[in-house]
Design a protein around this motif. Structure first.
Motif, PDB file in Angstrom:
ATOM      1  N   SER A 133     -45.469 -21.564  -0.640  1.00  0.00           N
ATOM      2  CA  SER A 133     -46.642 -21.878  -1.441  1.00  0.00           C
ATOM      3  C   SER A 133     -47.724 -20.849  -1.124  1.00  0.00           C
ATOM      4  CB  SER A 133     -47.122 -23.298  -1.091  1.00  0.00           C
ATOM      5  OG  SER A 133     -48.267 -23.635  -1.833  1.00  0.00           O
ATOM      6  N   ASN A 134     -48.549 -20.558  -2.114  1.00  0.00           N
ATOM      7  CA  ASN A 134     -49.628 -19.569  -1.957  1.00  0.00           C
ATOM      8  C   ASN A 134     -49.101 -18.184  -1.567  1.00  0.00           C
ATOM      9  OD1 ASN A 134     -51.946 -21.366  -2.496  1.00  0.00           O
ATOM     10  ND2 ASN A 134     -51.249 -22.407  -0.641  1.00  0.00           N
ATOM     11  N   PHE A 135     -47.946 -17.816  -2.105  1.00  0.00           N
ATOM     12  CA  PHE A 135     -47.374 -16.474  -1.913  1.00  0.00           C
ATOM     13  C   PHE A 135     -47.663 -15.641  -3.159  1.00  0.00           C
ATOM     14  CE2 PHE A 135     -45.652 -17.705   1.919  1.00  0.00           C
ATOM     15  CZ  PHE A 135     -44.602 -16.925   2.402  1.00  0.00           C
ATOM     16  N   ASP A 136     -48.060 -14.401  -2.953  1.00  0.00           N
ATOM     17  CA  ASP A 136     -48.259 -13.471  -4.060  1.00  0.00           C
ATOM     18  C   ASP A 136     -46.988 -12.628  -4.227  1.00  0.00           C
ATOM     19  OD1 ASP A 136     -49.448 -12.114  -6.134  1.00  0.00           O
ATOM     20  OD2 ASP A 136     -51.165 -11.389  -4.979  1.00  0.00           O
ATOM     21  N   THR A 137     -46.994 -11.717  -5.177  1.00  0.00           N
ATOM     22  CA  THR A 137     -45.794 -10.928  -5.479  1.00  0.00           C
ATOM     23  C   THR A 137     -45.305 -10.146  -4.262  1.00  0.00           C
ATOM     24  OG1 THR A 137     -46.774 -10.676  -7.660  1.00  0.00           O
ATOM     25  CG2 THR A 137     -44.780  -9.423  -7.236  1.00  0.00           C
ATOM     26  N   ALA A 138     -46.221  -9.483  -3.561  1.00  0.00           N
ATOM     27  CA  ALA A 138     -45.816  -8.694  -2.381  1.00  0.00           C
ATOM     28  C   ALA A 138     -45.217  -9.599  -1.304  1.00  0.00           C
ATOM     29  CB  ALA A 138     -47.018  -7.926  -1.827  1.00  0.00           C
ATOM     30  N   ASP A 139     -45.770 -10.821  -1.151  1.00  0.00           N
ATOM     31  CA  ASP A 139     -45.218 -11.776  -0.180  1.00  0.00           C
ATOM     32  C   ASP A 139     -43.804 -12.184  -0.573  1.00  0.00           C
ATOM     33  OD1 ASP A 139     -47.707 -12.126   1.348  1.00  0.00           O
ATOM     34  OD2 ASP A 139     -48.450 -13.194  -0.418  1.00  0.00           O
ATOM     35  N   MET A 140     -43.609 -12.417  -1.863  1.00  0.00           N
ATOM     36  CA  MET A 140     -42.281 -12.807  -2.354  1.00  0.00           C
ATOM     37  C   MET A 140     -41.274 -11.676  -2.159  1.00  0.00           C
ATOM     38  SD  MET A 140     -42.534 -15.938  -3.265  1.00  0.00           S
ATOM     39  CE  MET A 140     -40.889 -16.109  -3.944  1.00  0.00           C
ATOM     40  N   GLN A 141     -41.715 -10.452  -2.404  1.00  0.00           N
ATOM     41  CA  GLN A 141     -40.819  -9.306  -2.215  1.00  0.00           C
ATOM     42  C   GLN A 141     -40.436  -9.166  -0.744  1.00  0.00           C
ATOM     43  OE1 GLN A 141     -43.454  -6.514  -4.090  1.00  0.00           O
ATOM     44  NE2 GLN A 141     -42.310  -6.504  -6.021  1.00  0.00           N
ATOM     45  N   GLU A 142     -41.422  -9.379   0.133  1.00  0.00           N
ATOM     46  CA  GLU A 142     -41.132  -9.321   1.572  1.00  0.00           C
ATOM     47  C   GLU A 142     -40.164 -10.436   1.959  1.00  0.00           C
ATOM     48  OE1 GLU A 142     -43.398  -9.762   5.848  1.00  0.00           O
ATOM     49  OE2 GLU A 142     -44.626  -9.279   4.095  1.00  0.00           O
ATOM     50  N   LEU A 143     -40.397 -11.634   1.425  1.00  0.00           N
ATOM     51  CA  LEU A 143     -39.518 -12.772   1.703  1.00  0.00           C
ATOM     52  C   LEU A 143     -38.078 -12.448   1.294  1.00  0.00           C
ATOM     53  CD1 LEU A 143     -39.454 -15.882   2.516  1.00  0.00           C
ATOM     54  CD2 LEU A 143     -39.623 -16.332   0.065  1.00  0.00           C
ATOM     55  N   PHE A 144     -37.917 -11.814   0.142  1.00  0.00           N
ATOM     56  CA  PHE A 144     -36.586 -11.477  -0.358  1.00  0.00           C
ATOM     57  C   PHE A 144     -35.900 -10.397   0.473  1.00  0.00           C
ATOM     58  CE2 PHE A 144     -35.236 -12.972  -4.793  1.00  0.00           C
ATOM     59  CZ  PHE A 144     -35.800 -14.224  -4.608  1.00  0.00           C
ATOM     60  N   SER A 145     -36.682  -9.669   1.268  1.00  0.00           N
ATOM     61  CA  SER A 145     -36.085  -8.617   2.108  1.00  0.00           C
ATOM     62  C   SER A 145     -35.585  -9.174   3.445  1.00  0.00           C
ATOM     63  CB  SER A 145     -37.116  -7.514   2.373  1.00  0.00           C
ATOM     64  OG  SER A 145     -38.084  -7.966   3.312  1.00  0.00           O
ATOM     65  N   VAL A 146     -35.921 -10.435   3.737  1.00  0.00           N
ATOM     66  CA  VAL A 146     -35.526 -11.079   4.998  1.00  0.00           C
ATOM     67  C   VAL A 146     -34.198 -11.818   4.768  1.00  0.00           C
ATOM     68  CG1 VAL A 146     -36.233 -12.826   6.701  1.00  0.00           C
ATOM     69  CG2 VAL A 146     -37.954 -11.351   5.646  1.00  0.00           C
ATOM     70  N   PRO A 147     -33.273 -11.783   5.748  1.00  0.00           N
ATOM     71  CA  PRO A 147     -31.999 -12.498   5.567  1.00  0.00           C
ATOM     72  C   PRO A 147     -32.238 -13.965   5.160  1.00  0.00           C
ATOM     73  CG  PRO A 147     -31.913 -11.156   7.543  1.00  0.00           C
ATOM     74  CD  PRO A 147     -33.317 -11.056   7.030  1.00  0.00           C
ATOM     75  N   GLY A 148     -31.589 -14.384   4.085  1.00  0.00           N
ATOM     76  CA  GLY A 148     -31.734 -15.767   3.607  1.00  0.00           C
ATOM     77  C   GLY A 148     -32.920 -15.974   2.688  1.00  0.00           C
ATOM     78  N   GLY A 149     -33.796 -14.990   2.592  1.00  0.00           N
ATOM     79  CA  GLY A 149     -35.020 -15.142   1.802  1.00  0.00           C
ATOM     80  C   GLY A 149     -34.773 -15.357   0.324  1.00  0.00           C
ATOM     81  N   ARG A 150     -33.641 -14.821  -0.149  1.00  0.00           N
ATOM     82  CA  ARG A 150     -33.348 -14.961  -1.587  1.00  0.00           C
ATOM     83  C   ARG A 150     -32.961 -16.389  -1.975  1.00  0.00           C
ATOM     84  NH1 ARG A 150     -32.418 -10.287  -4.560  1.00  0.00           N
ATOM     85  NH2 ARG A 150     -32.979  -8.418  -3.384  1.00  0.00           N
ATOM     86  N   ASP A 151     -32.795 -17.245  -0.973  1.00  0.00           N
ATOM     87  CA  ASP A 151     -32.486 -18.652  -1.261  1.00  0.00           C
ATOM     88  C   ASP A 151     -33.751 -19.462  -1.535  1.00  0.00           C
ATOM     89  OD1 ASP A 151     -29.745 -18.269  -0.953  1.00  0.00           O
ATOM     90  OD2 ASP A 151     -29.865 -18.554   1.225  1.00  0.00           O
ATOM     91  N   CYS A 152     -34.890 -18.810  -1.516  1.00  0.00           N
ATOM     92  CA  CYS A 152     -36.154 -19.497  -1.812  1.00  0.00           C
ATOM     93  C   CYS A 152     -36.051 -20.126  -3.206  1.00  0.00           C
ATOM     94  CB  CYS A 152     -37.309 -18.500  -1.762  1.00  0.00           C
ATOM     95  SG  CYS A 152     -38.883 -19.222  -2.258  1.00  0.00           S
ATOM     96  N   PHE A 153     -36.286 -21.426  -3.275  1.00  0.00           N
ATOM     97  CA  PHE A 153     -36.080 -22.173  -4.516  1.00  0.00           C
ATOM     98  C   PHE A 153     -37.330 -22.194  -5.399  1.00  0.00           C
ATOM     99  CE2 PHE A 153     -35.740 -26.218  -6.905  1.00  0.00           C
ATOM    100  CZ  PHE A 153     -34.496 -26.035  -7.492  1.00  0.00           C
ATOM    101  N   ALA A 154     -38.512 -22.130  -4.762  1.00  0.00           N
ATOM    102  CA  ALA A 154     -39.755 -22.247  -5.545  1.00  0.00           C
ATOM    103  C   ALA A 154     -40.935 -21.660  -4.783  1.00  0.00           C
ATOM    104  CB  ALA A 154     -40.035 -23.720  -5.863  1.00  0.00           C
ATOM    105  N   ASN A 155     -41.945 -21.278  -5.541  1.00  0.00           N
ATOM    106  CA  ASN A 155     -43.235 -20.858  -4.976  1.00  0.00           C
ATOM    107  C   ASN A 155     -44.306 -21.630  -5.739  1.00  0.00           C
ATOM    108  OD1 ASN A 155     -45.383 -19.419  -3.758  1.00  0.00           O
ATOM    109  ND2 ASN A 155     -45.332 -17.852  -5.343  1.00  0.00           N
ATOM    110  N   GLU A 156     -45.230 -22.236  -4.985  1.00  0.00           N
ATOM    111  CA  GLU A 156     -46.285 -23.052  -5.599  1.00  0.00           C
ATOM    112  C   GLU A 156     -47.633 -22.356  -5.433  1.00  0.00           C
ATOM    113  OE1 GLU A 156     -48.387 -27.248  -4.525  1.00  0.00           O
ATOM    114  OE2 GLU A 156     -46.213 -27.344  -4.842  1.00  0.00           O
ATOM    115  N   ASP A 157     -48.288 -22.053  -6.553  1.00  0.00           N
ATOM    116  CA  ASP A 157     -49.570 -21.346  -6.531  1.00  0.00           C
ATOM    117  C   ASP A 157     -50.573 -22.007  -7.471  1.00  0.00           C
ATOM    118  OD1 ASP A 157     -48.918 -19.343  -4.715  1.00  0.00           O
ATOM    119  OD2 ASP A 157     -48.217 -17.946  -6.241  1.00  0.00           O
ATOM    120  N   LEU A 158     -51.840 -21.679  -7.259  1.00  0.00           N
ATOM    121  CA  LEU A 158     -52.898 -22.135  -8.154  1.00  0.00           C
ATOM    122  C   LEU A 158     -52.662 -21.547  -9.551  1.00  0.00           C
ATOM    123  CD1 LEU A 158     -55.704 -23.537  -8.488  1.00  0.00           C
ATOM    124  CD2 LEU A 158     -56.725 -21.361  -7.824  1.00  0.00           C
TER     125      LEU A 158
END
Length: 273
Positions: A133-158
């Protein structure tokens, strides 16, 4: 991938005032009885009071027919502390699993540790899916670069009429990468601030025989690709939210709305409440 779309129920500031408890429980139950099956809460909301109230509201309902989202603090984002947070949330909610468990915002802990802990909880069936939650595009890209990060199911933002910066790059990125988008505070009320009701908004509302707030809510759902989670503390408010699902905004409506609340044409800092 299951898609989270349409209308859910938010619970920020719910469960904190004993005088409102009866009305808040009635609103949540009205939502469940009328097809709104997603409830969003967090350990932070009232330091557990919101989860406790949700737990009371869902008692007696078929757990398999509802979808519960909760969130944990960033300083609980290690395998050991995530487990403790989750166990406390499960107890307050009176359930043995959470459908979607979110990191509430970024903190100091390494994302790899956070993901490892969430994977363990998922393997044990204590959570069905995890996200952020409260992740921006760069945060999501970083998350996807971490092992298992691509399993992120959702991001919740304003996301609301007044705060639509995510449309510029984050929403397209999440769609492309198949990550559900949950928009919180569709009325911007979480900041103690509300979206200005312009003449155009009033005109669109009159044309549809609804309130300007119902137009604001319908607007967040217009694409059919995101989940919005307004709070409703009483049955009347919940009824209005449910009715907003049936509003179909026309191109003319959207032009009028865009003239007051412009489409973003450049990257904006992520808006957060």
């Amino acid at each position: 991938m299951m898609q989270l779309v349409g209308l859910g129920m938010g619970t920020w500031n719910i469960g904190e005032d004993p005088k409102k408890k009866k009305s808040e429980i009635a609103a949540l139950r009205y939502g469940l009885d009328n097809g709104v099956k997603i409830i969003d809460t967090a350990e932070m909301y009232g330091e557990g009071k919101s989860e406790k109230l949700v737990g009371e509201a869902i008692k007696g309902y078929d757990r398999s027919q509802m979808y519960i989202i909760s969130k944990f603090y960033p300083y609980h984002a290690t395998p050991e502390l995530e487990r403790k947070s989750l166990e406390a949330s499960l107890e307050r909610l009176g359930t043995d699993y959470i459908d979607l468990y979110l990191l509430h915002w970024r903190g100091a802990h390494r994302l790899s540790d956070t993901i490892r802990g969430l994977q363990e909880l998922q393997e044990e069936g204590l959570i069905r899916n995890w996200g952020v939650s409260n992740f921006d595009t760069a945060d999501m890209q970083e998350l996807f670069s971490v092992p298992g990060g691509r399993d992120c199911f959702a991001n919740e933002d304003l996301y609301n009429l007044d705060k639509r910066g995510v449309e510029y790059d984050l929403l397209p990125w999440q769609e492309e990468n198949k990550v559900n988008f949950i928009g919180y505070s569709p009325f911007n009320s979480g900041s103690g601030d509300t979206i200005r009701v312009t003449q155009n908004l009033k005109m669109v509302a009159r044309n549809h025989h609804v309130t300007p707030h119902q137009i604001m809510l319908a607007w967040t759902m217009r694409s059919g690709r995101i989940l919005t989670i307004p709070k409703a503390g009483n049955i009347k408010h919940m009824q209005e939210n449910i009715e907003a699902q049936d509003i179909k905004l026309t191109e003319d409506d959207l032009c009028l709305i865009n003239s007051d609340f412009p489409v973003p044409t450049e990257k904006q800092p992520l808006a957060v409440i």
